[in-house]
Design an enzyme around this catalytic site. Structure first.
Site, mmCIF file in Angstrom:
data_model
loop_
_atom_site.group_PDB
_atom_site.id
_atom_site.type_symbol
_atom_site.label_atom_id
_atom_site.label_comp_id
_atom_site.label_asym_id
_atom_site.label_seq_id
_atom_site.Cartn_x
_atom_site.Cartn_y
_atom_site.Cartn_z
ATOM 1 C CG ASP A 175 -0.440 6.441 1.540
ATOM 2 O OD1 ASP A 175 -1.001 6.424 0.439
ATOM 3 O OD2 ASP A 175 -0.453 5.447 2.319
ATOM 4 C CB SER A 176 0.073 8.565 -3.945
ATOM 5 O OG SER A 176 -0.830 9.646 -3.779
ATOM 6 C CG ASP A 234 -4.088 8.114 2.264
ATOM 7 O OD1 ASP A 234 -5.197 7.619 2.516
ATOM 8 O OD2 ASP A 234 -3.553 8.046 1.143
ATOM 9 C CE LYS A 275 -7.411 7.233 0.518
ATOM 10 N NZ LYS A 275 -6.421 6.133 0.614
ATOM 11 C CD GLU A 334 -3.636 1.730 2.039
ATOM 12 O OE1 GLU A 334 -3.060 0.634 2.211
ATOM 13 O OE2 GLU A 334 -3.196 2.606 1.261
ATOM 14 C CD GLU A 347 -5.198 1.883 -5.320
ATOM 15 O OE1 GLU A 347 -5.346 2.391 -4.182
ATOM 16 O OE2 GLU A 347 -4.143 1.957 -5.982
HETATM 17 O O1 KIV Z 1 -2.554 7.725 -1.771
HETATM 18 C C1 KIV Z 1 -3.337 7.874 -2.713
HETATM 19 O O2 KIV Z 1 -3.150 8.675 -3.630
HETATM 20 C C2 KIV Z 1 -4.547 7.062 -2.715
HETATM 21 C C3 KIV Z 1 -5.359 7.041 -3.974
HETATM 22 C C4 KIV Z 1 -4.701 6.183 -4.978
HETATM 23 C C5 KIV Z 1 -6.759 6.638 -3.720
HETATM 24 O O3 KIV Z 1 -4.842 6.415 -1.760
#
Ligand code: KIV
Length: 271
Positions: free
Chosen positions: A51-52, A90, A120, A122, A189
């Site tokens: 989600d980056s 994510d 993934k 959180e 992280e």
């Molecule tokens: O969203 C992302 O890129 C991440 C990484 C920083 C692990 O969760």
């Protein structure tokens, strides 16, 4: 998962075996077809559609604004490119918190509409019900502990997490819980290297670090950061492998000069 005769797809079992052999796991983000093609062909084990994307693709200050539909769009482009890597996506902010049924629906949409290989998510014990429910559908789940960017407004800063014993202890317990629930791996992280080492040694599933030191079973970086596309972003944990900002900027300036001077296109470059 499509079957390709020449290229053997990385699976969650492959990752487990790599941890057992002590072989390090490489993970990088990608958000579009062209970048994912390069990341995959270079041999990355896991591609994370993080989600980056909210930061590096859309220019938002945080990861909170990106939507499930937008994640699915990015993920489907990456899946079309990835021939070998395991593609993990994510679950974005607002698509799973506090409602395990919604979490399952979001994960199913990612698997069905994007063709991803897992998700993934959180958090620790707070999201146990959601993790369990997603797993019941046969969807591989990766945890994410330590600095969890979707909680940035709770933390207030992006500094190193779990330096105090209370938070470190919660993280240890969360990691064990995620393993017990059935997660195939966990991203840690921005936490102290010694804590990450302890966690990596206390669980049998792969621990992938970002800013979590050298003892993790694998490492992940945001592709824009490690290629130097994100000008000025140089946190201590980041190793920059190229300066693509300068390479691209110089190429674009040369193109502009050639257009202005009428050098481009020349005789050979026209019909
Ligand atoms: O969203 C992302 O890129 C991440 C990484 C920083 C692990 O969760």
């Amino acid at each position: 998962m499509s079957v390709n005769k020449e290229i053997k797809r990385v699976t969650t079992n492959t990752l487990q075996e790599m941890k057992q052999r002590g072989e390090r796991i490489s993970m990088l983000t990608a958000y579009d077809y062209s970048m994912a093609t390069i990341v995959d062909a270079a041999g990355t084990d896991i591609i994370l559609v993080g989600d980056s994307a909210s930061n590096v693709m859309a220019g938002h200050e945080t990861t909170l604004p990106i939507t499930l539909d937008q994640m699915i769009y990015h993920a489907s482009s990456v899946v079309r490119a990835a021939k070998r890597a395991l593609v993990i996506v994510d679950l974005p902010f607002g698509s799973y918190q506090g409602n395990s049924k919604e979490a399952l629906n979001s994960a199913i949409r990612i698997m069905k509409e994007a063709g991803a290989h897992g998700v993934k998510i959180e958090g620790g014990v707070e999201i146990a019900e959601s993790v369990t429910r997603i797993l019941t559908a046969g969807i591989p789940v990766m945890g994410h502990l330590g600095l969890t960017p979707q909680s940035i407004y709770k933390f207030g800063t992006y500094t190193v997490r779990a330096k105090e014993e209370q938070e470190a202890q919660k993280l240890r317990e969360d990691a064990l819980k995620l393993q017990e629930l059935g997660c195939f791996g966990i991203v840690l992280e921005k936490i102290p290297a010694q804590l990450a080492k302890e966690v990596a040694e206390s669980v049998s599933i792969p621990i992938i670090g970002i800013g979590a030191g050298k003892y993790c079973d694998g490492q992940v970086l945001v592709i824009h950061d490690m290629l130097g596309l994100n000008k000025g972003f140089k946190p201590r944990f980041l190793r920059q492998y190229a300066d693509l900002y300068t390479v691209m900027s110089d190429a674009i300036k040369n193109y502009i000069d050639d257009v202005k001077s009428r050098d481009f296109p020349n005789e050979k470059e026209q019909y």
